[in-house]
Design a protein around this motif. Structure first.
Motif, short mmCIF file in Angstrom:
data_model
loop_
_atom_site.label_atom_id
_atom_site.label_comp_id
_atom_site.label_asym_id
_atom_site.label_seq_id
_atom_site.Cartn_x
_atom_site.Cartn_y
_atom_site.Cartn_z
N ALA A 100 40.30 -5.21 47.85
CA ALA A 100 39.02 -5.57 48.46
C ALA A 100 37.87 -5.14 47.58
O ALA A 100 37.91 -4.07 46.96
N LEU A 101 36.85 -5.98 47.52
CA LEU A 101 35.57 -5.67 46.87
C LEU A 101 34.50 -5.82 47.94
O LEU A 101 34.30 -6.90 48.49
N LEU A 102 33.81 -4.72 48.24
CA LEU A 102 32.82 -4.68 49.32
C LEU A 102 31.45 -4.38 48.73
O LEU A 102 31.26 -3.36 48.07
N VAL A 103 30.49 -5.27 48.97
CA VAL A 103 29.16 -5.16 48.38
C VAL A 103 28.13 -5.10 49.51
O VAL A 103 28.14 -5.93 50.42
N GLY A 104 27.23 -4.12 49.44
CA GLY A 104 26.15 -4.01 50.43
C GLY A 104 24.88 -3.52 49.77
O GLY A 104 24.89 -2.51 49.06
N ILE A 105 23.77 -4.23 49.99
CA ILE A 105 22.51 -3.90 49.32
C ILE A 105 21.40 -3.74 50.36
O ILE A 105 21.01 -4.70 51.02
N ASN A 106 20.91 -2.52 50.51
CA ASN A 106 19.69 -2.25 51.29
C ASN A 106 18.47 -2.16 50.39
O ASN A 106 17.39 -2.64 50.73
N ASP A 107 18.65 -1.53 49.24
CA ASP A 107 17.53 -1.04 48.43
C ASP A 107 17.00 -2.10 47.46
O ASP A 107 17.01 -1.92 46.24
N TYR A 108 16.55 -3.22 48.03
CA TYR A 108 15.90 -4.23 47.20
C TYR A 108 14.52 -3.75 46.76
O TYR A 108 13.90 -2.92 47.44
N THR A 154 31.46 -8.39 37.31
CA THR A 154 32.48 -7.62 36.60
C THR A 154 33.53 -7.06 37.56
O THR A 154 34.73 -7.12 37.29
N ALA A 155 33.08 -6.53 38.69
CA ALA A 155 34.02 -5.98 39.66
C ALA A 155 34.92 -7.07 40.22
O ALA A 155 36.12 -6.85 40.45
N PHE A 156 34.37 -8.26 40.46
CA PHE A 156 35.19 -9.36 40.97
C PHE A 156 36.28 -9.71 39.95
O PHE A 156 37.45 -9.91 40.30
N GLU A 157 35.90 -9.78 38.69
CA GLU A 157 36.88 -10.11 37.65
C GLU A 157 37.93 -9.00 37.48
O GLU A 157 39.14 -9.26 37.51
N GLU A 158 37.45 -7.76 37.29
CA GLU A 158 38.36 -6.67 36.95
C GLU A 158 39.22 -6.23 38.13
O GLU A 158 40.40 -5.91 37.95
N HIS A 159 38.65 -6.22 39.33
CA HIS A 159 39.39 -5.68 40.47
C HIS A 159 40.18 -6.75 41.22
O HIS A 159 41.31 -6.48 41.66
N LEU A 180 34.98 -18.38 40.78
CA LEU A 180 35.66 -17.09 40.89
C LEU A 180 36.84 -17.18 41.85
O LEU A 180 37.92 -16.64 41.59
N GLY A 181 36.65 -17.88 42.97
CA GLY A 181 37.75 -18.07 43.90
C GLY A 181 38.88 -18.87 43.27
O GLY A 181 40.07 -18.58 43.47
N SER A 182 38.54 -19.89 42.48
CA SER A 182 39.55 -20.70 41.81
C SER A 182 40.38 -19.88 40.84
O SER A 182 41.56 -20.16 40.60
N ALA A 183 39.76 -18.86 40.24
CA ALA A 183 40.44 -18.04 39.24
C ALA A 183 41.39 -17.02 39.84
O ALA A 183 42.21 -16.44 39.12
N LEU A 184 41.30 -16.77 41.13
CA LEU A 184 42.19 -15.79 41.76
C LEU A 184 43.64 -16.28 41.72
O LEU A 184 43.91 -17.44 42.05
N PRO A 185 44.59 -15.42 41.36
CA PRO A 185 46.00 -15.83 41.31
C PRO A 185 46.63 -15.99 42.70
O PRO A 185 47.73 -16.51 42.80
N THR A 186 45.97 -15.51 43.75
CA THR A 186 46.54 -15.56 45.09
C THR A 186 45.78 -16.54 45.97
O THR A 186 44.57 -16.73 45.79
N GLU A 187 46.51 -17.14 46.92
CA GLU A 187 45.87 -18.02 47.90
C GLU A 187 45.33 -17.22 49.09
O GLU A 187 44.53 -17.73 49.87
N ASN A 188 45.77 -15.97 49.24
CA ASN A 188 45.44 -15.17 50.42
C ASN A 188 44.10 -14.46 50.23
O ASN A 188 44.01 -13.24 50.18
N PHE A 189 43.05 -15.26 50.15
CA PHE A 189 41.72 -14.75 49.81
C PHE A 189 40.77 -14.99 50.98
O PHE A 189 40.68 -16.09 51.51
#
Length: 724
Positions: A48-56, A105-110, A176-185
């Motif tokens: 899982a990659l979890l992103v949350g931004i308050n501090d704009y 980067t996190a999406f790619e690497e993780h 990015l979704g197309s590049a994932l090796p898994t369908e369970n996304f």
């Protein structure tokens, strides 16, 4: 590679020994490979990659947010403790970490580089959304929806001047979704692409956008890179994304032209959708599908935010993923309200992610939670001593308990002096001070400045702008009239007076309605369909039988499958009937309340006002038909005003003597001997009900700061429908 080498190394070392049993090393490796493949299928890695931004940036062009980092924690604890994700397989990016480069980067690497076929991958984003010019014109408005990283600034001079922004576009997410090796996304987006900065007491998760904003060169180059990696032509790319999403399931907190709320809850903020989604999943006994989950959380999300926020989901074209378990993961743990995150001595820190947002005030002092094992068996008790946000603290009452133990509600502590918080809208102008003073003079009504925390309703003046927003709705109040809004500026029907009414007159006129709304809040603090251990079920159908319209039941007290999602619309002048089943081996005492769209409250059971205390009794194993045509002289027929009606069913193992006596007094004053009765002091009745069902108030005459209510003694259910 390290995991594969480690497994083969073990098998090679064992080869000599196994050969004496008639297995060659080749046989061992083949069997090991088959076992490895089965293991990979049955226990996939969960990333899982979890992103949350308050501090704009606080440059005045778009507002910072408050609840996005909490959304990350909501998802993190849910995935770890309910869906079996390893903490080491979850990457969290918050605030200044969540730059455009950081997210990509996190999406790619993780996710892309670590996921294998059959693995599970989750991407969650909470923050601002926006729109930029789409050169391919995928939608009629010619705009491409985007996610706004923390470092994506608007051009200088915007909106007079346009330019490029560093947003992450929907086109890039497709690649990015197309590049994932898994369908369970699963992709979860708690942001939106329309609306202003604020609405009522809620902040909208949307940064201004439009055709004057364009993708920057880095975004276009990044897309070209992935097109090359995936072997996609520009034409194929356009065709595929117009057909649907790339992989798995995409969940959005609102439709493309709607709002997503950054909402206050008691003393913290979260995305209305993220909180409702994760809280719902904590409560489920099975593994709900994407379809049933989104159907069930949609209504509550709308109630807690705006009528203009309806969560949506989309599945990969040609798939049947809508019927698969959400996150493509079977849950193996029992339902829970909380989890122990840390133990020190006899004190525990607790994450309360499974508590219904409407019940938070009942989980502070003296609430009791039971630690349970994987089979749901009790292992020990914790008594809460305090709560801040969704982090609670408590002391162990018995046994030592491990960190990570799931907690189920045993007793909640309903505050004795519950208040109703009324926000003061800016439309009141110079009258805010007099409105504050008038409201503060009403017992248990708490006036508040908007933006300072959760409010339950807003007192405001109907302006020309508000009337324009409401265009097309029936019975729009007159301009310059005073009345009540929801927290997200939806109208409270029947609350508006005549144009030019003074603040003092309006507050005086609204007092009965405020008492009804306060009473409804008190009773709703007892709602416990997910945690009650009593076996009670309720159905609603047209009078005389016919197709079931709605149902509710105690999930942990029953083996019945969950009710179908959604909310029914029932035309005015429709006769309805309730069937309430006590499936307990003991008698229960029952009260049924109806709250219409204006907030007015009435009692439809008990309804024999000259009878003894047995008037509220529902014997063990018996079914109540309400109304019963063989003995009741009234019918239940839907009436104006149009809007949401809620039916509250309260069943207790304790007699409801105090509430019944008060109701009988009201019926006598009204000259009613049988049938439903309106409540002239609903707050008193609500307080009486809490006192009756509380196990401790039966034993003490002193006023307690909280009323303890046990899940073994109370079932409080709700059925909601729209009158049209």
């Amino acid at each position: 590679m390290a995991q594969q080498f480690s497994r083969r190394h073990f098998l090679q070392a064992a080869g000599a020994t196994l050969a004496t049993l008639g297995w060659s090393q080749v046989d061992v490796l083949r069997r090991g490979d088959r076992y490895g493949r089965v293991l990979a299928q049955s226990t996939p890695r969960k990333l899982a990659l979890l992103v949350g931004i308050n501090d704009y940036p606080q440059d005045g062009l778009f507002p910072p947010l408050n609840g996005c980092v909490n959304d990350v924690e909501l998802q993190y604890h849910l995935l770890v403790h309910r869906f079996g994700f390893k903490p080491s397989d979850i990457v969290k990016l918050t605030d200044q970490q969540a730059t455009r480069a950081g997210i990509l980067t996190a999406f790619e690497e993780h996710l892309i580089k670590q996921a294998q076929p059959g693995d599970v991958a989750v991407f969650h984003f909470s923050g601002h959304g926006s729109r930029v010019l789409d050169p391919d014109q995928d939608f009629p408005d010619g705009l491409n929806s985007t996610l706004v990283p923390v470092d994506s600034l608007l051009p200088a001079g915007f909106p007079q001047n346009g330019g490029s922004v560093q947003d992450i576009t929907g086109h890039t997410l497709f690649l990015l979704g197309s590049a994932l090796p898994t369908e369970n996304f699963t992709m979860v987006l708690d942001s939106c692409h329309s609306g202003g900065a604020k609405r009522g007491n809620l902040v909208i998760r949307r940064r201004s956008g439009g055709s004057s904003l364009t993708m920057d060169e880095a975004e276009l180059a990044y897309q070209e890179y992935w097109l090359s990696q995936l072997g996609l032509s520009a034409e194929d790319f356009i065709q595929r994304r117009r057909e649907g999403i790339a992989k798995g399931v995409a969940i959005a907190s609102a439709k493309r032209d709607q709002y997503a709320a950054d909402a206050p809850f008691e003393d913290f903020y979260a995305g209305a959708f993220s909180y409702v989604l994760t809280q719902y999943l904590w409560q489920q006994t099975g593994s709900p599908s994407f379809d049933s989950t989104l159907g069930n959380v949609a209504r509550t999300t709308t109630q807690l935010s705006f009528s203009n926020q309806e969560p949506q989901f989309e599945t990969q074209p040609g798939s049947s993923y809508d019927s698969l378990p959400i996150y493509f993961t079977q849950k193996t743990t029992p339902p829970a309200e909380a989890v122990i995150t840390h133990i020190q001595g006899g004190e525990a820190e607790i994450w309360l992610g499974g508590i219904d947002p409407r019940n938070l005030a009942a989980f502070e002092q003296d609430a009791v939670l039971a630690a349970v094992d994987a089979g749901g068996q009790e292992q020990g008790l914790i008594q809460m001593t305090q709560r801040q946000g969704l982090i609670g603290r408590g002391r162990l009452l018995q046994a030592s308990l491990p960190s990570g133990a799931l907690l189920q509600e045993q007793v909640r502590g309903v505050p004795t002096n519950v208040t109703l918080r009324i926000g003061l809208d800016e439309s009141l102008g110079r009258d805010q001070a007099s409105a504050r003073a008038a409201l503060a003079a009403i017992p248990r009504i708490e006036p508040m400045t908007l933006g300072q925390g959760e409010v339950h309703y807003i007192l405001g003046r109907m302006t020309s702008d508000y009337r324009q927003d409401l265009a097309g709705q029936p019975d729009i109040p007159a301009e310059n009239s005073l009345g009540l809004f929801s927290q997200g500026l939806d109208l409270v029907p029947g609350s508006y007076g005549n144009a030019g009414e003074s603040i003092a007159a309006a507050v005086e006129r609204l007092q009965p309605k405020l008492r009804s709304l306060l009473a409804a809040r008190i009773v709703k603090l007892t709602l416990n369909p997910g945690s009650s251990r009593l076996n009670l079920s309720v159905t609603m159908a047209p009078e005389g039988g016919g197709q079931l319209v709605a149902s509710a039941f105690t999930v942990r007290g029953s083996s019945t499958p969950p009710p179908r999602p959604g909310i029914e619309q029932i035309p005015i002048d429709t006769a309805i009937q309730f069937q309430i089943q006590n499936q307990e081996p003991r008698d229960l005492y029952l009260s049924v309340l109806v709250i219409d769209a204006t907030g007015e409250m009435a009692v439809i059971f008990p309804n024999q006002w000259t009878a003894s205390t047995e008037a509220t009794l529902l014997p063990a194993g018996q079914t109540l038909l309400l109304p019963n045509p063989n003995q009741d002289s009234f019918r239940l027929v839907t009436q104006a005003p149009q809007g949401t009606t809620e039916v509250l069913i309260v069943a207790s193992s304790n007699p409801l003597d105090t509430a019944l006596r008060a109701l009988q007094g009201m019926a006598t004053r009204s000259g009613v001997a049988t049938g439903p009765v309106g409540i002239d002091d609903p707050t008193q009745i609500a307080d009486n009900l809490i006192q009756d069902v509380s196990r401790q108030s039966q034993e003490s005459n002193e006023t307690l700061p909280v009323q303890p209510v046990s899940v073994t003694q109370l079932a409080a259910l709700s059925i909601t429908f729209d009158v049209i």
